[in-house]
Design an enzyme around this catalytic site. Structure first.
Site, PDB file in Angstrom:
ATOM      1  N   CYS A 126       0.818  -1.223   0.000  1.00 52.99           N
ATOM      2  CA  CYS A 126       0.000   0.000   0.000  1.00 52.99           C
ATOM      3  C   CYS A 126       0.844   1.262   0.000  1.00 52.99           C
ATOM      4  O   CYS A 126       0.336   2.351  -0.265  1.00 52.99           O
ATOM      5  CB  CYS A 126      -0.941  -0.002   1.201  1.00 52.99           C
ATOM      6  N   HIS A 159      -2.004  11.089  16.155  1.00 58.26           N
ATOM      7  CA  HIS A 159      -2.539  10.402  14.984  1.00 58.26           C
ATOM      8  C   HIS A 159      -1.455   9.489  14.420  1.00 58.26           C
ATOM      9  O   HIS A 159      -0.331   9.915  14.157  1.00 58.26           O
ATOM     10  CB  HIS A 159      -2.966  11.418  13.926  1.00 58.26           C
ATOM     11  N   HIS A 212      -4.575   4.514   9.985  1.00 56.16           N
ATOM     12  CA  HIS A 212      -5.929   3.966   9.942  1.00 56.16           C
ATOM     13  C   HIS A 212      -5.894   2.443   9.970  1.00 56.16           C
ATOM     14  O   HIS A 212      -4.892   1.828   9.606  1.00 56.16           O
ATOM     15  CB  HIS A 212      -6.672   4.443   8.688  1.00 56.16           C
ATOM     16  N   ASP A 270      -8.302  -5.540   5.261  1.00 55.33           N
ATOM     17  CA  ASP A 270      -8.007  -6.108   3.951  1.00 55.33           C
ATOM     18  C   ASP A 270      -6.626  -6.749   3.923  1.00 55.33           C
ATOM     19  O   ASP A 270      -5.997  -6.863   2.874  1.00 55.33           O
ATOM     20  CB  ASP A 270      -8.116  -5.038   2.863  1.00 55.33           C
ATOM     21  N   ARG A 306      -5.272  -4.700   8.979  1.00 54.93           N
ATOM     22  CA  ARG A 306      -4.084  -4.020   8.451  1.00 54.93           C
ATOM     23  C   ARG A 306      -4.019  -2.644   9.099  1.00 54.93           C
ATOM     24  O   ARG A 306      -4.813  -1.760   8.768  1.00 54.93           O
ATOM     25  CB  ARG A 306      -4.129  -3.882   6.928  1.00 54.93           C
ATOM     26  N   CYS A 360      -2.487   0.535   8.972  1.00 54.05           N
ATOM     27  CA  CYS A 360      -1.741   1.319   7.991  1.00 54.05           C
ATOM     28  C   CYS A 360      -1.224   2.574   8.697  1.00 54.05           C
ATOM     29  O   CYS A 360      -2.002   3.475   9.018  1.00 54.05           O
ATOM     30  CB  CYS A 360      -2.652   1.672   6.824  1.00 54.05           C
TER      31      CYS A 360
END
Length: 296
Positions: free
Chosen positions: A220, A257, A260, A264, A271, A273
């Site tokens: 990704c 932060h 996310h 998948d 996952r 990410c």
């Protein structure tokens, strides 16, 4: 699974500066600018600027009340507005620049009313800040969102130096923008995308978050993990930004932060990410000493 968040709407003149200021408050997890409490069902910037739609330029702020209570947000908000000025803030004049606090939940009403009542007791003039439930909010055009982040020399009537950010002085500009302003690094640009080493910690406060044992190449363009090192080190929030619904991942202690969560991964597995700039890694031969320093 999800941390409870609340939303408050703040109008304080031109929404560019108000958004930039409010977004920097620790515990405010998302901000969006738009047009509130007007009559037109399809407001645009051009329409609102005529003063005939009844809207006011407003910031929608999503916050974690466990990190920052509403009273603290309101105190910060009062630092950047003139609460005695009707339909004017800074050089901006018009009903669209009136000040207001608009609550979304009934539980917020007493907090807002009591806050303004206490402020009025000490005020030399009549406070003209509106206080009411939000009746409508329409997101502003894309070019208004995070305007001062993309145009740092742009117009701003708010003094952004009023926020004390010393605890983030050790961060680079990119690390600050990602962890504190919820921005996202470009895919394949992060230093840990194809990096499979040891333990990854929170770049803000050094809390251990992820292990290389749970890291995999998802293709990704961002570091991907199947799980955090412990469920206690992260928080999950529903994220409705950018017209989508996602699960935001934040560090539990620093409220930074991180990225996310998607489902998948291999075989539909989780996952995580994560932005590389939200992390730093600890080499294996330094890990024991690092953990001793963290937990003396």
């Amino acid at each position: 699974m999800f941390e409870k968040q609340q939303v408050i709407y703040l109008a304080g003149g031109c929404f560019w500066g108000v958004e930039a200021f409010i977004s920097r408050l620790k515990g405010v997890n998302n901000t969006e600018v738009g047009y509130a409490n007007g009559r037109d069902l399809a407001p645009t910037y051009e329409k609102v600027c005529t003063g005939r739609t009844g809207h006011t330029e407003t910031v929608k702020a999503t916050y974690n009340p466990k990190i920052i209570p509403l009273e603290e947000i309101l105190e910060s908000f009062f630092k950047i507005i003139d609460p005695y000025s009707l339909n004017r803030q800074g050089a901006d004049i018009g009903t669209q620049y009136r000040t207001g606090i608009y609550w979304q939940e009934d539980s917020q009403r007493d907090t807002v009313i009591n806050f303004l009542r206490e402020k009025q007791k000490l005020a030399p003039e009549r406070i003209v800040v509106e206080a009411r439930a939000i009746s409508s909010f329409y997101p502003a055009e894309d070019y208004h969102q995070k305007y001062l982040e993309r145009n740092p020399q742009g117009y701003c009537h708010v003094d952004l130096n009023l926020i004390e950010d010393e605890e983030f002085d050790h961060l680079s500009k990119e690390e600050y923008e990602i962890t504190q302003l919820s921005m996202t690094e470009r895919p394949y640009s992060g230093k840990y995308d194809n990096f499979f080493e040891d333990v990854y910690v929170d770049v803000v406060d050094g809390e251990v978050l992820f292990s290389s044992q749970d890291k995999f190449d998802s293709g990704c363009g961002w570091p991907a993990f199947s799980k955090p090192i412990s469920e206690d080190v992260i928080k999950r929030h529903r994220d409705f930004s950018h017209g989508t619904t996602r699960i935001e991942v934040r560090s539990a202690k620093s409220n930074s932060h991180l990225g996310h969560l998607f489902h998948d991964g291999p075989g539909g597995s989780p996952r995580y990410c994560i932005n590389s700039a939200a992390l730093r890694f600890i080499p294996k031969d330094e890990l024991n000493d690092y953990l001793k320093d963290k937990c003396p």
